[in-house]
Design a protein around this motif. Structure first.
Motif, short mmCIF file in Angstrom:
data_model
loop_
_atom_site.label_atom_id
_atom_site.label_comp_id
_atom_site.label_asym_id
_atom_site.label_seq_id
_atom_site.Cartn_x
_atom_site.Cartn_y
_atom_site.Cartn_z
N ALA A 199 0.97 -1.24 0.18
CA ALA A 199 0.12 -0.03 0.22
C ALA A 199 0.87 1.24 -0.10
O ALA A 199 1.92 1.05 0.68
N GLU A 200 0.35 2.32 -0.39
CA GLU A 200 1.11 3.62 -0.57
C GLU A 200 0.51 4.50 0.58
O GLU A 200 -0.79 4.64 0.42
N MET A 201 1.18 4.96 1.26
CA MET A 201 0.81 5.77 2.49
C MET A 201 0.75 7.20 1.66
O MET A 201 1.71 7.89 1.27
N VAL A 245 6.23 4.80 1.00
CA VAL A 245 5.96 6.20 1.54
C VAL A 245 6.74 7.17 0.73
O VAL A 245 7.99 6.77 0.21
N ASN A 246 6.32 8.25 0.51
CA ASN A 246 6.83 9.14 -0.42
C ASN A 246 8.01 10.15 0.42
O ASN A 246 7.62 10.66 1.65
N VAL A 247 9.04 10.27 -0.33
CA VAL A 247 10.08 11.01 0.25
C VAL A 247 10.49 12.18 -0.56
O VAL A 247 10.87 11.89 -1.66
N LEU A 288 10.70 3.24 0.09
CA LEU A 288 10.93 4.88 0.11
C LEU A 288 10.83 5.44 -1.36
O LEU A 288 11.36 4.91 -2.25
N GLU A 289 9.67 6.18 -1.74
CA GLU A 289 9.47 6.55 -3.14
C GLU A 289 10.00 7.76 -3.31
O GLU A 289 9.90 8.87 -2.47
N ILE A 290 10.92 7.98 -4.39
CA ILE A 290 11.44 9.32 -4.56
C ILE A 290 11.16 9.65 -6.05
O ILE A 290 11.19 8.84 -6.90
N ILE A 304 11.53 4.54 -7.55
CA ILE A 304 11.54 5.75 -8.44
C ILE A 304 10.01 5.84 -8.80
O ILE A 304 9.47 5.03 -9.40
N ASP A 305 9.55 6.97 -8.40
CA ASP A 305 8.12 7.42 -8.46
C ASP A 305 8.20 8.42 -9.74
O ASP A 305 9.09 8.81 -10.14
N ASP A 306 6.96 8.34 -10.59
CA ASP A 306 6.48 9.08 -11.71
C ASP A 306 7.76 8.79 -12.63
O ASP A 306 8.14 9.70 -13.40
N LEU A 347 10.23 0.43 -10.01
CA LEU A 347 9.82 1.49 -10.76
C LEU A 347 8.38 1.82 -10.80
O LEU A 347 7.63 0.78 -10.97
N LYS A 348 7.80 3.07 -10.43
CA LYS A 348 6.53 3.20 -10.63
C LYS A 348 6.28 4.13 -11.75
O LYS A 348 6.62 5.25 -12.06
N ILE A 349 5.57 3.47 -12.64
CA ILE A 349 5.25 4.10 -13.98
C ILE A 349 4.10 5.19 -13.90
O ILE A 349 3.17 4.92 -13.23
MG MG Z 1 4.44 8.13 -4.59
#
Ligand code: MG
Ligand code: C2E
Ligand code: MG
Ligand code: MG
Length: 293
Positions: A58-60, A118-120, A150-152, A180-182, A201-203
Motif C-alpha cells: 500500500a502507498e501511504m 512512503v513518499n520522500v 521509500l518513493e522518490i 523511483i516514483d513518476d 519503478l513506478k510508471i
Molecule cells: Mg508516490
C-alpha cells in the motif's frame, strides 16, 4: 480605449497573481502549525498483483485538513518543500510508516501486505540528521525497514543525483527499499539507473492514461517494463482506472497495479477491513473445493 483594455488585462492578471501569492502564504503559515494542531493524517492505497487481486502492499498518502477544509497534497507539498516545513512533516510521515509496518506485522504476521510505500521529498534526503532520525524511529516502533519502500520522484532524484545517491545508499544499508516514483517523466540515463540502489519503478499515470488507445503511450510503457525487467526491478503502474488498461499492463508483464480500478486511498480503519477481506478471499481460494473431500 485600447490602452484601457490593456490596463484592465493587466489588472486582472495582477489580481490573479496576488491571489496565488496570498494562497501560498496562508498555506505556508498553516503548515507550520499543522502537526501540533493534529490536522495531518494518512491514507493507504492498496496495491495489487496484476494477475490476481491480492493486496501486495500500500502507498501511504498524506492528507491535510485545516479548519477551512482539506487541501490537496499536489498544492501543499510543493509549498512545504519550498519553506522547509517538509522536514518536520516528512519525519512525521516516516514515523507513521514505521508504526504502520510494525502494526501490520503484529496484526497479520506473514499474511501482512508485503510492503508499505512512503513518499520522500529530496529536501529530506538533504538533511544530514535524517539517518539518525530514521534509526531512532526503527528502534522506537520496532519496524522492519525491508518492508518499507521509500518513493522518490525521478525528477527530484536526478536534480541532485550525487547527494541523493549517497543518502539512498545509506538508507538501503539500513534495509529500506527504494522506488523511483513518476518514472518516465524525468531524465534518468540507463547508466545511472544501474548504479542506484533501486528495487521498484513506478510508471507515471500520465503514460497509463492513454495506454488503451495511444500507440505512443503503449510504446513507452512497454519499453519501461522491458527495461525494469532487464534490471531485475519490480514494476508498479499507477493511476490504473479501467479494465482495458489492466489488460495491456498484464500483457506487458507489469507486476503490480495501483489505481481506482481496484482501490482508492483509504483511511486506516477501512484499509484494515479491506486487507482482512482480501486475506480471507485468498484463504478461500487456497482451500480445496468441496468435491475433493
Ligand atoms: Mg508516490
Ligand atoms: P504520487 O506519489 O505519485 O501518488 C499517487 C497519486 O495518484 C495520489 O494522489 C493518489 O491518490 C493518486 N491516484 C492513485 N490512483 C489513481 C487513479 O486511479 N486515478 C487518479 N486520478 N489518481 C490516482 P495524492 O494522494 O493527491 O498525492 C499527490 C502527490 O502528492 C503524490 O503523488 C506525492 O507526490 C505527493 N505526496 C503525497 N503524500 C506525500 C507525503 O507524505 N510526502 C511527500 N513528500 N509527498 C507526498
Ligand atoms: Mg507516483
Ligand atoms: Mg504520480
Amino acid at each position: 480605449e485600447v490602452k484601457e483594455q490593456g490596463r484592465d488585462g493587466w489588472h486582472f492578471f495582477s489580481a490573479g497573481l496576488e491571489e496565488k501569492v496570498r494562497q501560498k502564504l496562508s498555506i505556508s503559515n498553516g503548515l507550520r502549525l499543522a502537526i501540533e494542531r493534529e490536522e495531518l493524517s494518512v491514507r493507504f492505497q492498496p496495491i495489487v498483483d496484476s494477475d490476481l487481486p491480492h493486496i501486495v502492499g500500500a502507498e501511504m498518502l498524506l492528507r491535510w485538513q485545516p479548519a477551512e477544509g482539506p487541501i490537496s497534497p499536489a498544492l501543499f507539498i510543493p509549498v512545504a518543500e519550498m519553506t522547509g516545513s517538509i522536514i518536520p512533516i516528512g519525519a512525521w510521515v516516516l514515523a507513521q510508516a514505521c508504526q504502520a509496518e510494525a502494526d501490520w506485522r503484529t496484526r497479520w504476521g506473514d499474511r501482512a501486505p508485503g510492503y508499505i510505500s512512503v513518499n520522500v521529498s529530496a529536501r529530506q534526503l538533504n538533511e544530514r540528521n535524517l539517518l539518525d532520525e530514521v534509526k531512532a524511529m526503527i528502534k522506537t516502533h520496532a519496524c522492519d525497514p525491508s518492508r518499507i519502500l521509500l518513493e522518490i520522484t525521478e525528477t527530484a532524484l536526478m536534480a541532485d543525483i550525487d547527494t541523493n545517491l549517497r543518502m539512498l545508499r545509506s538508507l538501503a544499508d539500513l534495509g529500506f527499499r527504494v522506488a523511483i516514483d513518476d518514472f518516465g517523466t524525468g531524465y534518468s540515463s540507463l547508466a545511472q539507473l544501474t548504479k542506484l540502489p533501486v528495487n521498484v519503478l513506478k510508471i507515471d499515470k500520465a503514460f497509463i492514461d492513454g495506454i488503451e488507445h495511444q500507440p505512443e503511450s503503449r510504446a513507452v510503457v512497454k519499453a519501461i517494463i522491458g527495461l525494469g525487467r532487464a534490471l531485475g526491478l519490480k514494476m508498479v503502474a499507477e493511476g490504473v482506472e479501467n479494465a482495458a488498461q489492466l489488460l495491456e499492463l498484464r500483457n506487458f508483464g507489469c507486476d503490480y497495479i495501483q489505481g481506482y480500478l481496484f482501490y482508492r486511498p483509504l483511511p486506516a480503519a477501512e484499509f484494515i477491513e479491506t486487507v482482512e477481506q482480501n486475506i480471507n478471499a485468498k484463504q478461500q481460494a487456497l482451500e480445496p473445493p468441496l468435491f475433493f473431500l
